[in-house]
Design an enzyme around this catalytic site. Structure first.
Site, PDB file in Angstrom:
ATOM      1  CD  GLU A   1      12.024  32.022 -70.449  1.00 40.17           C
ATOM      2  OE1 GLU A   1      12.960  32.815 -70.206  1.00 40.17           O
ATOM      3  OE2 GLU A   1      10.925  32.067 -69.859  1.00 40.17           O
TER       4      GLU A   1
ATOM      5  CG  HIS B   1      12.753  33.228 -65.103  1.00 45.21           C
ATOM      6  ND1 HIS B   1      12.380  34.426 -65.644  1.00 45.21           N
ATOM      7  CD2 HIS B   1      13.017  33.468 -63.782  1.00 45.21           C
ATOM      8  CE1 HIS B   1      12.412  35.368 -64.717  1.00 45.21           C
ATOM      9  NE2 HIS B   1      12.802  34.805 -63.568  1.00 45.21           N
TER      10      HIS B   1
ATOM     11  CG  ASP C   1       7.085  33.619 -71.010  1.00 46.24           C
ATOM     12  OD1 ASP C   1       6.972  34.762 -70.541  1.00 46.24           O
ATOM     13  OD2 ASP C   1       8.102  32.910 -70.896  1.00 46.24           O
TER      14      ASP C   1
ATOM     15  CG  ASP D   1       7.536  32.140 -66.848  1.00 52.16           C
ATOM     16  OD1 ASP D   1       7.474  31.386 -65.857  1.00 52.16           O
ATOM     17  OD2 ASP D   1       8.519  32.866 -67.089  1.00 52.16           O
TER      18      ASP D   1
END
Length: 585
Positions: free
Chosen positions: A45, A184, A43, A189
């Site tokens: 960001e 998040h 994952d 995540d």
């Protein structure tokens, strides 16, 4: 040792050993069991939603196999641009947090090393993978090209609206009772996505999906009735060969080949099979019959023979070999060209086979354009004469019917045609090619295109005939080539028909296997020359196999050769003529 004789099963002697040992396929052929697959759930960001204009701010990844966590990877990344306030509010990642973080040039290689050759998994993988690829391109880092699974796509196929209002990660985490709540942050995540992945795999396992390849192609587009028929593949061998789908009455619906019968048949019940007619066929099918083969060539040949025998409604190709025709010079004082369905032992010249009567007519018209053989169908007498036809009046026939052309004079034309058909065709092809170019130069495009099509049909027919005839008249050829699995693939060909096939194991002396193959191969009677004792397509497959690099001729009983000045040398030249050259503006 084991040898396969290419006779029909009902014709084999009782107790004869004809099935070769199953050949173990590669891991890719057999399918990778899901409990043996290493997944790296990732994952990211980022500073925004565009991989082209935004940048990664955090990596989070979890490596798992067989339900066990093998390792985790987490790192902030300095994006070298300010993080928008709305993004900071969403993720909790601030400019201060990433100010001293490493840059993507050092984090990306570390992540790729952590991932290795594992399967990459992400929720909405298109987003994460696009950022990873963009970062790889920006830092000149080679992208490994890993297999990618998207849990969103799987969830859409497996999780109904009754269970979750949508397929967001937070909703799915609740459905599968994840121990980690998505917030998040990349690692959290990724951890939640691991739980979602395991939940989804448990669901497809109940539907019979047990391999990575099946999971990668799983889709809700496959109707449940079709998916339930996966049991038809359960007892099939993981070996190369032929498979036949049959209906409840035993009628053959479809014939195919594969290096791994079981894996190939299982694919018909997944989303990887998208042909509409195959979906219909699977709906009707009630059983699958496998035939294990020693070599890939044997499988291809068996497929052709079964299709020709059963004419399965869901096979589109090779169903009607009986439509093939030949061109022959008739046996009479004034021979003519005639289209016939079979070769007879009447010691005359035959060319073919042509795939259709239309192709044979085009080829015959090309010969007539170059050699003024008679075109009338009646049998001419050398003593009783008749009136001339229109072609004779136009100067396109020597009018042997009127006595204007003697048997000897006409015979010279016949010998020229024979040489063009079985030897060097330049006498016919070269002037026609020059005429075609002249017609194009005179802007007579339709006439040029017609002549081009006739030439192409003739060249294809002559090339096929000159390649097949020598093989068809050779009593036996035994040939070998290295097997990708070790050892040798061995074939025995008699009069153009594959009479037997076997393999010698890795490290073994192949000669005893050669001797056994020759001794046990099918007894084949020659067909009237130049026809092969097999389907023309079978003969062509054998020729392509024999002409592959690395094939060795072990023994040849007969003469296997093709004319040096044959028609094949014209094929590439005609193919290079662009069709638009003969199209008007």
């Amino acid at each position: 040792m084991s040898t396969t004789t290419l006779a029909r099963p009902s014709q084999r002697a009782p107790g004869s050993a004809v099935l070769p040992r199953a050949i173990q396929g590669t891991l890719d052929d057999l399918g990778t069991p899901l409990n043996e697959v290493t997944f790296v759930v990732v994952d990211l960001e980022t500073t925004g939603g565009s991989a082209h204009g935004d940048h990664i701010t955090e990596f989070g990844a979890v490596k798992v196999r067989g339900g066990e966590v093998l390792g985790e990877f987490q790192s902030l990344v300095n994006p070298r641009v300010p993080i928008p306030p709305v993004i900071s509010a969403l993720t909790g990642i601030t400019n201060a947090m990433v100010a001293s973080a490493p840059r993507i040039e050092s984090v990306l290689p570390s992540f790729l090393e952590f991932a290795g050759d594992a399967v990459l998994v992400a929720h909405n993988a298109r987003f994460d993978i696009s950022f990873l690829k963009a970062a790889a391109a920006a830092t000149s880092t080679p992208w490994p090209g890993a297999t990618v699974l998207d849990t969103v796509l799987l969830a859409r196929a497996l999780v109904t609206r009754d269970e979750a209002p949508n397929h967001k990660l937070s909703s799915l985490a609740r459905v599968f009772h994840s121990d980690v709540a998505p917030d998040h942050r990349a690692l959290h995540d990724a951890q939640a996505t691991v739980d979602v992945l395991h939940g989804l795999i448990a669901r497809v396992g109940g539907l019979g999906v047990t391999t990575l390849e099946e999971l990668a192609t799983y889709s809700a587009r496959v109707p449940p009735a079709r998916r339930r028929k996966r049991y038809l593949a359960d007892d099939l061998p993981s070996a190369p060969g032929v498979y036949q789908f049959k209906d409840g009455n035993g009628r053959v619906l479809y014939v195919g080949t594969s290096v791994d019968i079981r894996t190939r048949v299982r694919s018909y019940f997944t989303a990887s099979e998208q042909r509409r007619r195959m979906s219909e066929m699977v709906r009707i099918a009630e059983s699958v019959t496998p035939i294990v083969c020693a070599t890939a060539l044997e499988a291809q040949v068996r497929e052709l023979r079964l299709i020709a025998e059963h004419k399965p409604p869901y096979n589109r190709r090779s169903r009607h070999p009986e439509k093939a025709v030949w061109i022959k010079l008739t046996v009479e004082p004034f021979p003519r060209l005639s289209i016939v369905k079979q070769v007879r032992g009447d010691a005359t010249t035959y060319v073919g086979p042509f795939p259709s009567r239309a192709a044979a007519e085009d080829a015959m018209a090309a010969v007539h354009d170059a050699v003024p053989l008679r075109r009338c169908h009646q049998r001419l007498s050398v003593t009783r004469f008749t009136a001339a036809c229109a072609l004779a009046e136009m100067g396109r026939c020597g009018a042997p019917c009127t006595g204007a052309q003697t048997v000897d004079d006409y015979g010279a034309l016949v010998r020229s045609a024979q040489e063009a058909l079985v030897g060097d065709p330049s006498f016919v092809l070269s002037p026609l090619e020059r005429r075609m170019q002249q017609l194009a130069g005179d802007e007579r495009y339709e006439d040029a295109a017609t002549l081009r099509d006739r030439l192409a049909a003739l060249v294809r027919g002559l090339t096929r005939s000159q390649r097949l005839a020598p093989l068809a008249t050779t009593a036996e050829i035994v040939a070998a080539r290295r097997s990708p699995l070790g050892g040798w693939e061995l074939i025995c060909v008699r009069f153009g028909r594959l009479a037997g096939s076997t393999r010698s194991p890795r490290g073994a002396d192949p000669m005893p296997y050669v001797e056994a193959l020759s001794a046990s191969a099918e007894v084949v009677a020659p067909a009237p020359a130049p026809a092969p004792a097999a389907l023309p397509e079978e003969c062509e497959k054998i020729l392509r196999w024999l002409e592959e690099p690395g094939v060795r001729l072990v023994s040849v009983d007969g003469v296997w050769s093709c004319p040096v000045g044959g028609a094949s040398r014209f094929g590439d030249h005609l193919a290079a003529v662009p069709p638009e050259r003969f199209e008007g503006s």
